[in-house]
Motif scaffolding. Structure first.
Motif, PDB file in Angstrom:
ATOM      1  N   TYR A  45       2.525  16.137   4.209  1.00 58.65           N
ATOM      2  CA  TYR A  45       2.294  14.793   3.327  1.00 58.65           C
ATOM      3  C   TYR A  45       0.915  14.326   3.356  1.00 58.65           C
ATOM      4  CZ  TYR A  45       7.050  14.771   2.559  1.00 58.65           C
ATOM      5  OH  TYR A  45       8.664  15.273   2.098  1.00 58.65           O
ATOM      6  N   GLU A  49      -0.064  14.174  -3.061  1.00 56.73           N
ATOM      7  CA  GLU A  49      -0.232  13.155  -3.935  1.00 56.73           C
ATOM      8  C   GLU A  49       0.986  12.423  -3.276  1.00 56.73           C
ATOM      9  OE1 GLU A  49      -0.505  13.430  -7.940  1.00 56.73           O
ATOM     10  OE2 GLU A  49      -1.955  15.142  -7.896  1.00 56.73           O
ATOM     11  N   ILE A  50       0.696  10.707  -3.557  1.00 59.27           N
ATOM     12  CA  ILE A  50       1.716   9.874  -3.124  1.00 59.27           C
ATOM     13  C   ILE A  50       2.907  10.039  -3.978  1.00 59.27           C
ATOM     14  CG2 ILE A  50       0.709   8.192  -4.795  1.00 59.27           C
ATOM     15  CD1 ILE A  50       1.344   6.211  -2.467  1.00 59.27           C
ATOM     16  N   LEU A  53       5.368  12.077  -2.107  1.00 56.45           N
ATOM     17  CA  LEU A  53       5.973  11.358  -1.128  1.00 56.45           C
ATOM     18  C   LEU A  53       6.921  10.401  -1.370  1.00 56.45           C
ATOM     19  CD1 LEU A  53       6.045  10.539   1.948  1.00 56.45           C
ATOM     20  CD2 LEU A  53       4.367   8.899   1.231  1.00 56.45           C
ATOM     21  N   LEU A  83      -5.271   8.848   0.472  1.00 51.78           N
ATOM     22  CA  LEU A  83      -4.001   8.158  -0.097  1.00 51.78           C
ATOM     23  C   LEU A  83      -4.260   7.088  -1.043  1.00 51.78           C
ATOM     24  CD1 LEU A  83      -1.063   8.787   0.535  1.00 51.78           C
ATOM     25  CD2 LEU A  83      -1.116   6.484   1.487  1.00 51.78           C
ATOM     26  N   SER A  86      -5.589   8.571  -4.449  1.00 56.31           N
ATOM     27  CA  SER A  86      -4.466   9.343  -4.939  1.00 56.31           C
ATOM     28  C   SER A  86      -3.708   8.081  -5.952  1.00 56.31           C
ATOM     29  CB  SER A  86      -3.746  10.265  -4.142  1.00 56.31           C
ATOM     30  OG  SER A  86      -2.408  10.307  -4.598  1.00 56.31           O
ATOM     31  N   PHE A  87      -3.549   6.911  -5.063  1.00 56.48           N
ATOM     32  CA  PHE A  87      -2.708   5.922  -5.843  1.00 56.48           C
ATOM     33  C   PHE A  87      -3.558   5.182  -6.755  1.00 56.48           C
ATOM     34  CE2 PHE A  87      -1.843   1.289  -5.733  1.00 56.48           C
ATOM     35  CZ  PHE A  87      -0.355   1.385  -6.174  1.00 56.48           C
TER      36      PHE A  87
END
Ligand SMILES: [Zn+2]
Length: 192
Positions: A45, A49-50, A53, A83, A86-87
């Motif tokens: 993870y 990409e978030i 997850l 992260l 990506s978010f």
């Protein structure tokens, strides 16, 4: 096997303690570490990409919860920045896609809602789960690009069905939103 001392992280597959989850060679270039016990990538993870997850959390996959509960709180700035970028990329994707959907919608009586666009994007992003396998088997970058394009086309089909617009309109909206997302990710990567 006896776990070594001073291990902060845990393998998301077997729970065995691991010293580190990745090694960073240069900005944006990291190598995932393998678990000494089960020989799997300890926590894939890290490079996901978030969205992946979130999907795995919804699917009740225990490894996603392992990541969130055991490894996530102990990760340092580099991963959190990855992260975050990506978010923000996904946020930009949705913030451009949603107004585009509203603009393209033919029936004003059935106004599209943001959560409908979010759901269509989430569901049609299932294809990106394949990316996890690619990280483990070290596929070339071109293969990742092809998977990204498949995810994009499934986003377009989901939107076409949801909004009852033409495929050309749907693809155009997705490409514009995806380009903005890539731009944000690229800028964030340069900044890290
Ligand atoms: Zn393991």
């Amino acid at each position: 096997m006896v776990p070594p001392k001073e291990m902060n992280f845990r393998c998301i597959h077997c729970g065995f303690p691991v010293e580190t989850l990745f090694i960073q060679y240069s900005p944006g270039n990291i190598r995932l570490m393998k678990c000494e016990n089960c020989r799997s990538v300890a926590d894939e993870y890290i490079e996901c990409e978030i969205m992946i997850l979130l999907i795995d959390l919804v699917l009740h996959k225990s490894k996603a919860y392992h990541h969130l509960l055991n490894n996530f709180p102990k990760l340092n700035g580099v991963y959190l920045e990855l992260l975050l970028s990506s978010f923000f990329g996904i946020l930009v994707f949705l913030c451009i896609l949603y107004p585009a959907c509203k603009y393209l919608q033919k029936s004003p009586r059935k106004a599209i809602r943001f959560n409908q666009v979010l759901l269509a994007t989430l569901v049609s992003s299932y294809f990106k789960i394949v990316l996890i396998a690619m990280m483990v088997w070290q596929f070339p970058v071109t293969a990742i690009f092809i998977i990204d394009m498949f995810a994009l086309s499934s986003n377009a089909v989901a939107l076409k069905v949801l909004m009852q617009i033409t495929m050309v309109e749907s693809v155009a909206a997705c490409i514009i939103a995806h380009s903005a997302k890539l731009l944000v990710n690229y800028i964030a990567l340069l900044a890290i």
